[in-house]
Write an enzyme that holds these catalytic residues in place. Structure first.
Site, PDB file in Angstrom:
ATOM      1  N   LYS A 196       0.842  -1.206   0.000  1.00 31.03           N
ATOM      2  CA  LYS A 196       0.000   0.000   0.000  1.00 31.03           C
ATOM      3  C   LYS A 196       0.870   1.246   0.000  1.00 31.03           C
ATOM      4  O   LYS A 196       0.613   2.198  -0.730  1.00 31.03           O
ATOM      5  CB  LYS A 196      -0.933  -0.007   1.238  1.00 31.03           C
ATOM      6  CG  LYS A 196      -2.043  -1.040   1.121  1.00 31.03           C
ATOM      7  CD  LYS A 196      -2.789  -1.261   2.438  1.00 31.03           C
ATOM      8  CE  LYS A 196      -3.754  -2.440   2.294  1.00 31.03           C
ATOM      9  NZ  LYS A 196      -4.446  -2.795   3.525  1.00 31.03           N
ATOM     10  N   GLN A 210      -4.204  -1.190   9.823  1.00 35.35           N
ATOM     11  CA  GLN A 210      -4.152  -2.534   9.235  1.00 35.35           C
ATOM     12  C   GLN A 210      -4.741  -3.568  10.192  1.00 35.35           C
ATOM     13  O   GLN A 210      -4.344  -3.649  11.353  1.00 35.35           O
ATOM     14  CB  GLN A 210      -2.696  -2.892   8.872  1.00 35.35           C
ATOM     15  CG  GLN A 210      -2.540  -4.233   8.185  1.00 35.35           C
ATOM     16  CD  GLN A 210      -3.165  -4.264   6.785  1.00 35.35           C
ATOM     17  OE1 GLN A 210      -3.112  -3.305   6.037  1.00 35.35           O
ATOM     18  NE2 GLN A 210      -3.776  -5.389   6.443  1.00 35.35           N
ATOM     19  N   ASP A 221     -10.794   3.309   4.628  1.00 36.20           N
ATOM     20  CA  ASP A 221     -11.245   1.914   4.534  1.00 36.20           C
ATOM     21  C   ASP A 221     -12.771   1.841   4.634  1.00 36.20           C
ATOM     22  O   ASP A 221     -13.355   0.769   4.483  1.00 36.20           O
ATOM     23  CB  ASP A 221     -10.631   1.089   5.678  1.00 36.20           C
ATOM     24  CG  ASP A 221      -9.518   0.174   5.184  1.00 36.20           C
ATOM     25  OD1 ASP A 221      -9.449  -0.034   3.959  1.00 36.20           O
ATOM     26  OD2 ASP A 221      -8.750  -0.327   6.020  1.00 36.20           O
TER      27      ASP A 221
END
Ligand code: ADP
Length: 296
Positions: free
Chosen positions: A50, A94, A117
């Site tokens: 990422k 994460q 997200d």
């Protein structure tokens, strides 16, 4: 094999290229902050990919690596600091987190307008009500893959297998928002095949290797595989690719299907968040009130 393969790698590359072009035209570089807790090798690889693609797209990369023993309060402090940082447009925590941490409350602490997200209650609510907001990356990527293959969604019967917060639930909402008729299956569903066999589109997100076989698919249907599993025979998805490819009309491979779209959509979401922050800053300046943002 008769199915057309949907090339997620190629679609993702095109999307990343478009994002990079839009970033290059901005006065201020969007910034993505990643938080990694502990040293789980798979999570470390995901985060480093990422970050790499974030830099490739011309964005600012901010990274926080926290020890596996970090306290809830320490992670909260990091999130608070990034929420306030004007150079950070997107925050990615994460997952999964070590068991001693309360993941839902940490996710909830992220500013919804930096929640790239799309996992906060605010963004889930916005999605459920059909309001603008940041959408979860994997299911948004699936919609873009369907669009890239010109799969007709309006009125189509879409069956989502799985109802996780990350994939299944938001996937169902996104398909509904595109006027599909949506069925959601999960581990309590009786006779899964009776539902999936009726589907024009099957999105498999159950986390079970090769759950979906030939007997689950209507000839010509579109099959999207969100699963990824490392087995003795190599990587595989939630779909038995070899069995289903002979029946489906379109199918995504594993790897090279949904996976690359997740990161490309994360970059797209970071750009969306940056545009949101830039325009709210412009409004603030025009109104002459509120705190100024650095670096704009
Ligand atoms: P993911 O992150 O891929 O969404 P999760 O493990 O969080 O995976 O969620 C798995 C989802 O799949 C759950 O909603 C569960 O009910 C569903 N599921 C698991 N096994 C089956 C099965 N055999 N048939 C249908 N749905 C299943």
């Amino acid at each position: 094999m008769s199915a057309t393969i949907i090339d997620g790698k190629a679609v993702a590359q095109t999307l990343r290229h478009r994002v990079a072009q839009e970033v290059a035209a901005l006065d201020r570089r969007p910034g993505l902050a990643t938080i990694l807790v502990g040293e789980d090798p798979a999570s470390a690889i995901y985060v480093s990919n990422k970050r790499k693609l974030c830099v490739e797209a011309g964005m600012r990369d901010r990274h926080r690596l926290l020890s596996a023993q970090v306290s809830q309060a320490e992670v909260e402090d990091v999130i608070d600091e990034l929420n306030l940082d004007p150079e950070v447009d997107g925050i990615l925590l994460q997952l999964p987190l070590p068991k001693h941490l309360d993941a839902p409350s940490l996710i909830e602490r992220i500013d919804p307008d930096k929640d790239v997200d799309g996992l906060t209650e605010t963004n889930a609510g916005r999605l459920a009500l059909g309001r603008p907001g940041l959408r979860p990356c994997t299911p948004s990527g699936v919609i873009q893959l369907l669009d890239s293959a010109a799969v007709h969604l309006e009125g189509a019967h879409a069956v989502v297998v799985g109802r996780s917060d990350l994939v299944g639930r938001p996937q169902a909402q996104l398909l509904l928002a595109r006027d599909a008729t949506v069925t959601v299956c999960h581990r309590h569903t009786r006779d899964l095949a009776s539902h999936t066999r009726d589907a024009d589109i099957v999105v498999a997100a159950a986390g079970v290797p090769k759950l979906i076989g030939a007997e689950h698919i209507k000839p010509g249907a579109t099959v999207i595989d969100v699963g990824i599993h490392r087995t003795e025979g190599g990587l595989c998805g939630d779909v038995d690719f070899d069995a289903v490819a002979g029946i489906a009309g379109h199918i995504t491979p594993v790897p090279g299907g949904v996976g690359p779209m997740t990161i490309a959509t994360l970059l797209r979401n970071t750009l969306t968040a940056a545009n949101l922050h830039n325009s709210s800053h412009r409004e603030t300046r025009t109104n002459g009130s509120g705190p100024a943002r650095d670096g704009v």
